[in-house]
Write an enzyme that holds these catalytic residues in place. Structure first.
Site, PDB file in Angstrom:
ATOM      1  N   HIS A 182       7.509  -2.192  -7.516  1.00 21.83           N
ATOM      2  CA  HIS A 182       7.557  -1.886  -6.091  1.00 21.83           C
ATOM      3  C   HIS A 182       8.445  -0.664  -5.861  1.00 21.83           C
ATOM      4  O   HIS A 182       9.078  -0.137  -6.762  1.00 21.83           O
ATOM      5  CB  HIS A 182       8.169  -3.062  -5.314  1.00 21.83           C
ATOM      6  CG  HIS A 182       7.334  -4.291  -5.264  1.00 21.83           C
ATOM      7  ND1 HIS A 182       6.542  -4.611  -4.188  1.00 21.83           N
ATOM      8  CD2 HIS A 182       7.183  -5.306  -6.156  1.00 21.83           C
ATOM      9  CE1 HIS A 182       5.931  -5.756  -4.409  1.00 21.83           C
ATOM     10  NE2 HIS A 182       6.301  -6.206  -5.593  1.00 21.83           N
ATOM     11  N   SER A 183       8.538  -0.262  -4.614  1.00 25.00           N
ATOM     12  CA  SER A 183       9.591   0.626  -4.128  1.00 25.00           C
ATOM     13  C   SER A 183       9.895   0.176  -2.695  1.00 25.00           C
ATOM     14  O   SER A 183       9.063  -0.477  -2.066  1.00 25.00           O
ATOM     15  CB  SER A 183       9.137   2.086  -4.160  1.00 25.00           C
ATOM     16  OG  SER A 183       8.188   2.369  -3.151  1.00 25.00           O
ATOM     17  N   TYR A 184      11.138   0.443  -2.224  1.00 20.42           N
ATOM     18  CA  TYR A 184      12.189   1.191  -2.868  1.00 20.42           C
ATOM     19  C   TYR A 184      13.465   0.372  -2.828  1.00 20.42           C
ATOM     20  O   TYR A 184      13.494  -0.708  -2.264  1.00 20.42           O
ATOM     21  CB  TYR A 184      12.415   2.541  -2.152  1.00 20.42           C
ATOM     22  CG  TYR A 184      12.775   2.435  -0.685  1.00 20.42           C
ATOM     23  CD1 TYR A 184      14.116   2.413  -0.284  1.00 20.42           C
ATOM     24  CD2 TYR A 184      11.793   2.361   0.292  1.00 20.42           C
ATOM     25  CE1 TYR A 184      14.459   2.325   1.050  1.00 20.42           C
ATOM     26  CE2 TYR A 184      12.136   2.259   1.630  1.00 20.42           C
ATOM     27  CZ  TYR A 184      13.472   2.237   2.008  1.00 20.42           C
ATOM     28  OH  TYR A 184      13.816   2.123   3.332  1.00 20.42           O
ATOM     29  N   GLU A 198      12.123  -2.792  -8.040  1.00 19.07           N
ATOM     30  CA  GLU A 198      12.048  -1.853  -6.936  1.00 19.07           C
ATOM     31  C   GLU A 198      12.530  -0.494  -7.445  1.00 19.07           C
ATOM     32  O   GLU A 198      13.698  -0.326  -7.794  1.00 19.07           O
ATOM     33  CB  GLU A 198      12.931  -2.313  -5.773  1.00 19.07           C
ATOM     34  CG  GLU A 198      12.583  -3.681  -5.199  1.00 19.07           C
ATOM     35  CD  GLU A 198      11.463  -3.635  -4.180  1.00 19.07           C
ATOM     36  OE1 GLU A 198      10.993  -2.506  -3.855  1.00 19.07           O
ATOM     37  OE2 GLU A 198      11.061  -4.709  -3.702  1.00 19.07           O
ATOM     38  N   ASN A 235       1.778 -10.436  -1.557  1.00 16.07           N
ATOM     39  CA  ASN A 235       2.946 -10.915  -2.290  1.00 16.07           C
ATOM     40  C   ASN A 235       3.755 -11.956  -1.513  1.00 16.07           C
ATOM     41  O   ASN A 235       4.904 -12.225  -1.845  1.00 16.07           O
ATOM     42  CB  ASN A 235       3.852  -9.743  -2.683  1.00 16.07           C
ATOM     43  CG  ASN A 235       4.719 -10.087  -3.878  1.00 16.07           C
ATOM     44  OD1 ASN A 235       4.259 -10.733  -4.816  1.00 16.07           O
ATOM     45  ND2 ASN A 235       5.973  -9.667  -3.856  1.00 16.07           N
ATOM     46  N   ARG A 236       3.164 -12.541  -0.494  1.00 21.77           N
ATOM     47  CA  ARG A 236       3.681 -13.779   0.108  1.00 21.77           C
ATOM     48  C   ARG A 236       2.603 -14.866   0.078  1.00 21.77           C
ATOM     49  O   ARG A 236       2.729 -15.877   0.736  1.00 21.77           O
ATOM     50  CB  ARG A 236       4.108 -13.547   1.569  1.00 21.77           C
ATOM     51  CG  ARG A 236       5.223 -12.534   1.745  1.00 21.77           C
ATOM     52  CD  ARG A 236       6.532 -12.979   1.112  1.00 21.77           C
ATOM     53  NE  ARG A 236       7.602 -12.042   1.418  1.00 21.77           N
ATOM     54  CZ  ARG A 236       7.852 -10.936   0.721  1.00 21.77           C
ATOM     55  NH1 ARG A 236       7.085 -10.639  -0.327  1.00 21.77           N
ATOM     56  NH2 ARG A 236       8.838 -10.131   1.054  1.00 21.77           N
ATOM     57  N   ALA A 239       0.785  -1.220   0.000  1.00 19.27           N
ATOM     58  CA  ALA A 239       0.000   0.000   0.000  1.00 19.27           C
ATOM     59  C   ALA A 239       0.825   1.282   0.000  1.00 19.27           C
ATOM     60  O   ALA A 239       0.464   2.261  -0.650  1.00 19.27           O
ATOM     61  CB  ALA A 239      -0.940  -0.013   1.211  1.00 19.27           C
TER      62      ALA A 239
END
Length: 439
Positions: free
Chosen positions: A329-331, A405, A273-274, A192
């Site tokens: 994703h980040s970062y 990322e 994401n797991r 999020a």
């Protein structure tokens, strides 16, 4: 221990929490540190995070006997943290001030008056990329993009979130017609707080539409592949970070975990994401505790969000196949190839993926000098059992399945200032153009 699923997100309770006039948690006076530990210190340090009321922002366990954590420490815990005497670098003196640099959420800016692209008058204004925006305006933006490319696009949905929000996206195609080519499948904002990921995915979408008629390389990409793009695959969590608590990873659905009468309220829920049922869901890199931000869920694929995006991806794989899957994703500035569940397993085409990842990184760096580290997920960053790129490699059999990322490496972390949205989009766009031309 008793677990209770609840229908509403639960605000984290931490010492010294401050709330602004809009009801959002603030982080004024929090400092962000990068803490380096060795194997012997690791368990003790992880246990101490809770007593400090610290927020874990990032960790890197990709190097043997060397681990670093980025943590945000509230002002009332700073003396206690310093007394622990860990090796630490200060990344941010005031996290609240950094968050202010993101700027206020801005409404949809309307349509462009003129541009050289397709259906110019209908394209959303490029000023969209000068600010972050409320969730509802992201939906308006997608609708406007589709209206600008009506003969070669459609809005798509990939299931419904825990709180009933549609997981909305867009499908783009070229001269071959709808659904006639292998898929390129993009996800954004599965976590999020990673706002830069969704607006970067939207930047890619915007440029694909805007350049289809005036750039032969982009026309070739859309003529050769169908693009399926989901900028925000965790809408409930995304809304929560905008309205209540900016920095939660906030998986879904939330779970209230009660241990000895005490509730674990920070980071609760299942990490989407797991949660991927890739055969290694219960391996290293995910947690069995609902109080953990990497909680894997009660069973593989049991979140509604994972179910929706997974079924959608399965259909793409069973159709014309998936050429490329990327979860943005980040970062940290990483381009990560399979696998996450194992640091020794390799994809059948690992050598090709390694070369493409390195060259994509070079294409990114050529724009603004931003350097990305490339490599296999587990060996380069950390173990991620139940991750999406493993699932798309082994189950959906995508030719390439990556996690990227985005900016930065910790100066701002998840709270990247709005003035970095366009540079991030520009360099990411360059990397994707390289990929499409060199598969």
């Amino acid at each position: 221990m008793r677990f209770l699923r609840v229908a509403l997100f639960i605000a984290p309770l931490a010492v010294g929490v401050q709330i602004d006039r809009q009801g959002r948690e603030t982080y004024d006076g929090y400092k962000v540190f990068r803490v380096v530990t060795d194997d012997e210190q690791l368990t003790g340090f992880e246990a101490q995070l809770g007593s400090l009321s610290a927020i874990e922002l990032s960790r890197n366990r990709g190097h043997i006997d060397a681990h670093h954590f980025d943590i945000a420490v509230p002002p009332e815990s700073l003396d206690a943290f310093e007394a622990l005497n860990y090796e630490a670098e200060t990344l941010t003196e005031d996290l609240g001030a950094d968050i202010a640099l993101e700027g206020e959420l801005q409404p949809f800016p309307g349509l462009e008056k003129s541009t050289s692209g397709v259906a110019a008058a209908a394209l959303p204004s490029f000023s969209w990329f000068s600010a972050y925006h409320p969730y509802a305006d992201h939906l308006t933006f997608l609708k406007s993009l589709q209206a600008a490319f009506p003969s070669n696009s459609e809005l798509i949905t990939a299931g419904t979130s825990f709180e009933g929000r549609t997981i909305q996206g867009i499908h783009l195609w070229g001269s071959g017609g709808k659904g006639s080519k292998p898929a390129i499948y993009y996800h954004g904002n599965v976590h999020a707080r990673e706002w830069i990921s969704s607006i970067t995915v939207e930047y890619i979408t915007y440029q694909l539409i805007n350049n289809y008629s005036n750039d032969t390389a982009i026309k070739a990409a859309l003529d050769n592949y169908d693009f399926y793009i989901l900028p925000i695959v965790n809408p409930d969590g995304f809304v929560y970070t905008q309205t209540t608590t900016r920095l939660v990873r906030y998986p879904s659905p939330p779970v209230l975990a009660t241990c000895g009468g005490e509730s674990l309220l920070r980071g609760v829920g299942t990490d989407i994401n797991r949660n991927w049922p890739n055969g290694h869901w219960d391996g290293a890199g995910s947690s069995t505790s609902p109080g953990s931000e990497t909680y894997r869920g009660e069973a593989p694929g049991d979140t509604p969000e994972n179910t929706g995006i997974r079924i959608f991806g399965d259909k793409l794989g069973a159709g014309k196949g998936i050429k490329l899957y990327i979860d943005f994703h980040s970062y940290g500035q990483y381009i990560l190839t399979p696998y996450g569940y194992s640091c020794s397993a390799t994809a059948p085409n690992q050598s090709k993926q390694d070369t493409l990842a390195r060259n994509t990184g070079a294409a990114i760096a050529a724009v603004h000098g931003t350097r990305f580290t490339t490599g296999q997920t587990c060996a380069t960053l950390y173990a991620t059992a139940g991750g999406s790129n493993d699932y798309f490699t082994d189950v959906t059999t995508a030719e390439l399945a990556w996690a990227i990322e985005l900016r930065d490496t910790g100066t701002y972390g998840f709270t990247l200032p709005a003035n970095q949205i366009i540079p991030t989009g520009e360099e990411t766009w360059a990397g994707q153009k390289y990929l499409w031309a060199n598969f």
